[in-house]
Write an enzyme that holds these catalytic residues in place. Sequence first.
Site, PDB file in Angstrom:
ATOM      1  N   ASP A 138      -0.390   5.185   0.752  1.00  0.00           N
ATOM      2  CA  ASP A 138      -0.745   6.181   1.765  1.00  0.00           C
ATOM      3  C   ASP A 138      -0.798   5.550   3.150  1.00  0.00           C
ATOM      4  O   ASP A 138      -1.581   4.629   3.400  1.00  0.00           O
ATOM      5  CB  ASP A 138      -2.097   6.818   1.426  1.00  0.00           C
ATOM      6  CG  ASP A 138      -2.058   7.605   0.133  1.00  0.00           C
ATOM      7  OD1 ASP A 138      -1.281   8.566   0.053  1.00  0.00           O
ATOM      8  OD2 ASP A 138      -2.799   7.243  -0.809  1.00  0.00           O
TER       9      ASP A 138
ATOM     10  N   ASP B 176       0.857  -1.175   0.000  1.00  0.00           N
ATOM     11  CA  ASP B 176       0.000   0.000   0.000  1.00  0.00           C
ATOM     12  C   ASP B 176       0.901   1.236   0.000  1.00  0.00           C
ATOM     13  O   ASP B 176       2.093   1.151   0.334  1.00  0.00           O
ATOM     14  CB  ASP B 176      -0.885  -0.024   1.251  1.00  0.00           C
ATOM     15  CG  ASP B 176      -1.700   1.235   1.401  1.00  0.00           C
ATOM     16  OD1 ASP B 176      -2.463   1.565   0.487  1.00  0.00           O
ATOM     17  OD2 ASP B 176      -1.552   1.911   2.445  1.00  0.00           O
TER      18      ASP B 176
END
Length: 327
Positions: A15, A13
């Site tokens: 953010d 991932d």
Amino acid sequence: MRLTDEHDGLLLDLDGTVWSGGEGIAHAVDAIQASGLPAMYVTNNASRSASDVAEMLRNIGLTAHESDVLTSAMAAVTMAGRYLEHGDAVYVVGAPSLRKLVRDAGYELVESADGDPKVVLHGHNPDTGWRELSEAALSLQRGAKYLATNLDTSLPMERGLMVGNGSMVAAVTSATGVVPEAAGKPEPAMFEQAASLRGMRRPLAVGDRLDTDIAGGVAAGMPTLHVLTGVSGPLALLEAPPAHRPTYIGADMRALAEDPDALVPGAQEGFVARLDGSAVVLTGGAAGASSVGALRTVLEVGWAGADAPVEVRAESEAAEAAVSAWR
């Protein structure tokens, strides 16, 4: 043994995991580089193109190419193909990069509900306002299919948690009663597609958000590492349903180089936990014991019961210090 020794690739991932507001999170870049594993960056943020994301990754010191990035916008356009034929009309709520993906896929972009779109495709754009949401609502009232890139309610930025795409989608759903089909995490397809693109057979999914990153990895049948650098903190972990529970818990991305046995829930660093009614009681704690060690100790007991405990009660000085650090 390092955690990375058990895997042949990373599904990362962005953010809250690799960066916050485009700035590298402490230790993340060094840990990814030191892992020696190929990485695919799997992000629900649909406001940037894959090439823009790759450039941002290079700007913080990572080696990344456009082909190393899979966004929910890309997944959503693929999903839209189930309902569209070449040349069909689409109304896009989202960034220019999403509009380009739709156009490149051979569909016609319309600027309002009066263009009779067959699909409303809703992705994150910081400039989205009342007009765009209202045109989406009108399109749905006239029979358009509603698709969303992702349903993240918040977006980690350098100043804190900003309004995410899911919150904008919620406004349209509130006005119309129509719930969209979502392309991004926590659906397993993005994880499976990303692993396939790089030929990964034993990938590790890494993220900071339980209801998307971790739930998606679990749904795809992959081991998951949750890092405490973004949205979901210790208390969210304690309350997590089985489908949102990670295999490993790390303070940050340095966990990639740690012993996997030390990263799973279980008593460690001198802490002891027991269940007392609806509370987990935490005691003990060696000198210099960490808050994440206390967390793993509590999670083993908290996740063993049928219901999530409603509180953690600290009954030692080290336990009190650890629990205080969670909040």
